[in-house]
Design an enzyme around this catalytic site. Structure first.
Site, PDB file in Angstrom:
ATOM      1  N   SER A   1      47.265  37.471  44.615  1.00  0.00           N
ATOM      2  CA  SER A   1      47.305  38.778  45.258  1.00  0.00           C
ATOM      3  C   SER A   1      48.069  38.679  46.580  1.00  0.00           C
ATOM      4  O   SER A   1      49.206  38.222  46.596  1.00  0.00           O
ATOM      5  CB  SER A   1      45.865  39.288  45.449  1.00  0.00           C
ATOM      6  OG  SER A   1      45.842  40.678  45.665  1.00  0.00           O
TER       7      SER A   1
ATOM      8  N   ASP B   1      45.612  44.379  34.541  1.00  0.00           N
ATOM      9  CA  ASP B   1      45.483  44.385  35.996  1.00  0.00           C
ATOM     10  C   ASP B   1      45.677  45.818  36.511  1.00  0.00           C
ATOM     11  O   ASP B   1      46.775  46.371  36.424  1.00  0.00           O
ATOM     12  CB  ASP B   1      46.511  43.447  36.624  1.00  0.00           C
ATOM     13  CG  ASP B   1      46.291  43.229  38.115  1.00  0.00           C
ATOM     14  OD1 ASP B   1      45.676  44.099  38.766  1.00  0.00           O
ATOM     15  OD2 ASP B   1      46.734  42.190  38.631  1.00  0.00           O
TER      16      ASP B   1
ATOM     17  N   HIS C   1      42.855  41.798  37.421  1.00  0.00           N
ATOM     18  CA  HIS C   1      43.364  41.257  38.676  1.00  0.00           C
ATOM     19  C   HIS C   1      42.757  39.886  38.976  1.00  0.00           C
ATOM     20  O   HIS C   1      43.424  39.016  39.525  1.00  0.00           O
ATOM     21  CB  HIS C   1      43.080  42.234  39.814  1.00  0.00           C
ATOM     22  CG  HIS C   1      43.875  41.974  41.056  1.00  0.00           C
ATOM     23  ND1 HIS C   1      45.259  41.941  41.055  1.00  0.00           N
ATOM     24  CD2 HIS C   1      43.497  41.723  42.340  1.00  0.00           C
ATOM     25  CE1 HIS C   1      45.691  41.695  42.289  1.00  0.00           C
ATOM     26  NE2 HIS C   1      44.644  41.552  43.077  1.00  0.00           N
TER      27      HIS C   1
END
Length: 264
Positions: free
Chosen positions: A112, A216, A244
């Site tokens: 991320s 995601d 995610h």
């Protein structure tokens, strides 16, 4: 330094070390000469984001160093800030951490926000970063991305399962204010020509594994495709059911994928 053992009898060390005048918290596991730095996502920490990797990816052949970036986790104070350079700031702080720990060459695993900073780190320190693994990352902020961020701004709309760990770690006031500041900080990249790291993406020279969860909800599939197309030596692996946090839910499969890539 605190020593503890995970279920695989793998020694794990948690400690703080001075980096650029800040006390940076990190956790180290494994004992291999091959070393990988783990960079967490927004508001994340070594333990909240990489527990499954510290437990099962680290091994006698591979040492993992997972850190809390400045203002996150146990690397407080200072309070977290989001200037226009915050991804680069994290990349440079991470490089200084590894230098301080005595590691000249290492792999980088970034999830991320940590994936964004990992790309920048690989571009800025090509002599140090030997292989790169990123997932849930984005090189720019588009209209769809900004819509997704705004939809997550109000933590009162989050499920208890999602926000409880953050409130436990930070307290509600710090979490609420810092999360709002993150939304503003990441959204600001929409108006910048380089986005988050377009230029740096093209400057990465190490072999790179881009991982994406097809489900995601935070990162549209255009982002892993962008990294695949613009990082000179990149490959893409998609988890069909991954979201995610695919490295948590599919930890065994993810860890094997990364282990095999790093061992090539």
């Amino acid at each position: 330094m605190e020593n503890k053992y995970d279920g695989n009898a793998n020694v794990r060390n948690m400690a703080k070390i001075a980096v650029n005048g800040m006390n940076i918290n990190y956790e180290k596991a494994g004992s291999g000469s091959s070393v990988a730095l783990c960079m967490p996502g927004a508001m994340g920490s070594a333990l909240t984001d990489f527990g499954a990797q510290l437990k099962s990816l680290a091994c006698p052949e591979l040492t993992l160093v997972a850190w809390d970036p400045p203002g996150y986790g146990q690397s407080r104070p200072p309070a977290r800030q989001f200037p226009p350079t915050f991804f680069k700031d994290d990349a440079l702080a991470a490089a200084e951490l590894m230098k301080t720990l005595g590691y000249d060459r290492y792999h980088v695993l970034g999830w991320s926000d940590g994936g964004n900073s990992a790309v920048i780190l690989a571009a800025l320190r090509p002599q140090s970063v030997t292989k790169l693994v990123i997932w849930g990352a984005n090189a720019y902020v588009g209209d769809k991305d900004q819509e997704l961020y705004e939809a997550l701004r109000d933590i009162d709309k989050w499920s208890a399962r999602m926000k409880a760990p953050m409130i436990e770690m930070y307290g509600e006031e710090y979490f609420r204010s810092t999360w709002n500041a993150w939304i503003d900080g990441i959204s600001a990249f929409k108006d910048i020509e380089n986005g988050v790291c377009r230029k740096e993406t093209r400057e990465v020279r190490c072999p790179t594994l881009v991982v994406h969860g097809a489900k995601d909800a935070m990162v549209p599939p255009e982002h892993p495709e962008y990294f695949k197309q613009h990082i000179p030596d990149a490959r893409l692996h998609v988890f069909p059911e991954g979201k995610h946090n695919l490295h948590m839910k599919y930890a065994d499969e993810f860890n094997k994928l990364v282990r095999d890539f790093l061992a090539e």
